[in-house]
Design an enzyme around this catalytic site. Structure first.
Site, PDB file in Angstrom:
ATOM      1  N   SER A   1       0.844  -1.190   0.000  1.00  0.00           N
ATOM      2  CA  SER A   1       0.000   0.000   0.000  1.00  0.00           C
ATOM      3  C   SER A   1       0.882   1.243   0.000  1.00  0.00           C
ATOM      4  CB  SER A   1      -0.920   0.013   1.223  1.00  0.00           C
ATOM      5  OG  SER A   1      -1.872   1.051   1.098  1.00  0.00           O
TER       6      SER A   1
HETATM    7  C1  LIG Z   1      -1.445   2.489  -4.603  1.00  0.00           C
HETATM    8  S1  LIG Z   1      -2.372   2.101  -3.200  1.00  0.00           S
HETATM    9  C2  LIG Z   1      -3.718   3.253  -3.237  1.00  0.00           C
HETATM   10  C3  LIG Z   1      -3.352   4.661  -2.996  1.00  0.00           C
HETATM   11  C4  LIG Z   1      -4.492   5.477  -2.445  1.00  0.00           C
HETATM   12  N1  LIG Z   1      -5.535   5.699  -3.417  1.00  0.00           N
HETATM   13  C5  LIG Z   1      -4.012   6.768  -1.823  1.00  0.00           C
HETATM   14  O1  LIG Z   1      -4.444   7.840  -2.215  1.00  0.00           O
HETATM   15  O2  LIG Z   1      -3.222   6.698  -0.896  1.00  0.00           O
HETATM   16  C6  LIG Z   1      -3.229   0.629  -3.727  1.00  0.00           C
HETATM   17  C7  LIG Z   1      -4.186   0.098  -2.711  1.00  0.00           C
HETATM   18  O3  LIG Z   1      -5.017  -0.857  -3.334  1.00  0.00           O
HETATM   19  C8  LIG Z   1      -5.347  -1.817  -2.349  1.00  0.00           C
HETATM   20  N2  LIG Z   1      -5.881  -3.026  -2.988  1.00  0.00           N
HETATM   21  C9  LIG Z   1      -5.206  -4.033  -3.593  1.00  0.00           C
HETATM   22  N3  LIG Z   1      -6.072  -4.971  -4.032  1.00  0.00           N
HETATM   23  C10 LIG Z   1      -7.315  -4.547  -3.697  1.00  0.00           C
HETATM   24  C11 LIG Z   1      -8.615  -5.079  -3.865  1.00  0.00           C
HETATM   25  N4  LIG Z   1      -8.822  -6.257  -4.479  1.00  0.00           N
HETATM   26  N5  LIG Z   1      -9.660  -4.378  -3.387  1.00  0.00           N
HETATM   27  C12 LIG Z   1      -9.480  -3.181  -2.754  1.00  0.00           C
HETATM   28  N6  LIG Z   1      -8.262  -2.642  -2.555  1.00  0.00           N
HETATM   29  C13 LIG Z   1      -7.190  -3.302  -3.027  1.00  0.00           C
HETATM   30  C14 LIG Z   1      -4.045  -2.011  -1.613  1.00  0.00           C
HETATM   31  O4  LIG Z   1      -4.255  -2.616  -0.351  1.00  0.00           O
HETATM   32  C15 LIG Z   1      -3.508  -0.592  -1.555  1.00  0.00           C
HETATM   33  O5  LIG Z   1      -3.869   0.015  -0.347  1.00  0.00           O
END
Ligand SMILES: C[S@@+](CC[C@H](N)C(=O)[O-])C[C@H]1O[C@@H](n2cnc3c(N)ncnc32)[C@H](O)[C@@H]1O
Length: 402
Positions: free
Chosen positions: A68
């Site tokens: 994340s």
């Molecule tokens: C790049 S980060 C997001 C950044 C966020 N939008 C921000 O502004 O800080 C990607 C996120 O997607 C989540 N993620 C991964 N697979 C997922 C899923 N199947 N459903 C929901 N979230 C998911 C991860 O846990 C991670 O927190």
């Protein structure tokens, strides 16, 4: 000691820096960046880092793989611009992470709109709620769950934005989209990712644009089937494929230690536009990633600092290299192919021929990619360069002049 004044100054500075990328921002996005204090979303991170445009990794697994983050600001702003959010919109974000982007969205939709965000990682959900509350944006709904299923109870949504790499567009996103709605998603096809804006003109998705980007993959039942084969542990050469059969480690054992065949293709370019998707249709398409000192050690000569596109055929590996056509090691560059293994003379020709075809048909044309996503049982789908079958849909990538 962090003072509000210094955070305020850095926030304005960050917005000014972002304004230096006019193709990625709007006045509304800049106003949101000025209004939402990023340091509250990455507590414990030095202010200078919180107010840089860079990605801030916040969670890793036990092997150090990033789980994340707060996405880098140029990527995030570009995707928000693609999303075209208006006051009053109902927005769903998949991938809450730190909650920062949900905070920006909250600012963009205004008091009449609403924002729901979902994350699969429970600690991120708890933290995102805390961060949003600290920033005075506690009316964003943060849900723990798999974003593949959306959040039906708060829909339908005018806008859906996905902030992790998706390998398909699951049915829930179409079901929860309001008529005329828009989806922005980093879609990963054969290991290549494009942040694409989609609309649904009928029973399928059609992209309006597709920008190159990199994102951590979505996890859960819909996650991409990525295979990584480390060829040389110390020098960090990794062959990566998406989907299909795993690579056979025994067949590729020591492949880089044998002789190389090299071909220069005569294809000269400054930007190699969409060469990656052009090659992605080849059977055995792979990316050769150089994570360690593989280049410095003279082991491989991939065309980019991260590595290169390539092809694997059983015991044989080929990838792209390049050389400058000027005396100053500057663009334009000529594309070449290096191949290793028993079938190298054949594979080098196959890859070089495909590059030559790109040179003839696409190099310098300015053609843009389009992506269509149709259900498996669709009666009619267009022809394209790349056609892949996913869990729910078939994805077709084609090109057209702008
Ligand atoms: C790049 S980060 C997001 C950044 C966020 N939008 C921000 O502004 O800080 C990607 C996120 O997607 C989540 N993620 C991964 N697979 C997922 C899923 N199947 N459903 C929901 N979230 C998911 C991860 O846990 C991670 O927190």
């Amino acid at each position: 000691m962090i003072t509000e004044t210094s955070a305020d100054g850095l926030r304005k500075q960050m917005a000014e820096e972002l304004a230096g990328y006019p193709s990625l921002v709007t006045d509304q996005i800049l106003a949101a960046v000025r209004a939402v204090p990023r340091h509250l979303f990455v507590p414990g991170v030095p202010l200078a880092e919180a107010y840089s445009l860079d990605t801030v990794i916040t969670h890793r697994d036990e092997r150090g793989v990033a789980l994340s983050s707060s996405t880098g600001l140029t990527t995030m702003a570009g995707m928000l611009k693609q999303l075209d959010v208006h006051p009053g919109h109902r927005v769903l974000e998949i991938g809450a992470g730190t909650g920062f982007n949900a905070g920006l969205l909250r600012h963009l939709v205004g008091p009449e709109g609403s924002v729901t965000t979902i994350d699969i990682l429970e600690p991120a959900v708890v933290e995102a709620r805390q961060h949003l509350a600290a920033a005075g944006l506690g009316d964003v709904t943060v849900v723990h769950g798999d974003g593949e299923l959306g959040v039906p109870e708060n829909g339908p949504y005018d806008r859906i934005i996905v902030t992790a790499g998706a390998s398909d567009l699951p049915p829930a996103w179409a079901e929860q989209m309001a008529p005329g709605g828009r989806l922005v998603v980093p879609l990963r096809i054969n290991g290549l990712t494009r942040a694409a804006t989609f609309e649904r003109p009928g029973g399928f998705w059609r992209s309006l644009d597709a920008d190159e980007c990199g994102f951590m993959p979505m996890r859960g039942p819909g996650q991409t089937d990525e295979h990584n084969l480390s060829l040389r542990g110390q020098t960090g050469v990794v062959v990566r494929t998406d989907g299909g059969q795993p690579l056979d480690a025994a067949l590729l054992e020591g492949v880089l230690d044998g002789p190389t065949t090299e071909r220069w293709t005569g294809a000269v370019s400054g930007d190699f536009a969409n060469l990656d998707f052009w090659l992605a249709a080849l059977p055995g398409f792979a990316r050769v990633i150089v994570m360690g000192g593989g280049v410095a050690a003279g082991l491989v000569r991939p065309m980019y600092p991260w590595g290169a596109m390539g092809v694997v055929d059983g015991d044989t590996l080929a990838y792209l290299t390049m050389r400058s056509t000027t005396s100053g090691d500057a663009p334009p560059y000529e594309i070449g192919v290096c191949a290793y293994g028993p079938g190298r003379d054949n594979l080098v020709d196959r890859l070089a021929e495909r590059v030559a075809a790109w040179n003839e048909e696409m190099n310098g044309t300015g053609d843009q990619l389009w992506i269509e996503v149709h259900p498996h049982d669709a009666e009619q789908v267009p022809d394209g360069m790349v056609h892949v079958m996913r869990r729910y849909n078939q994805i077709i990538v084609g090109r057209e002049p702008i």
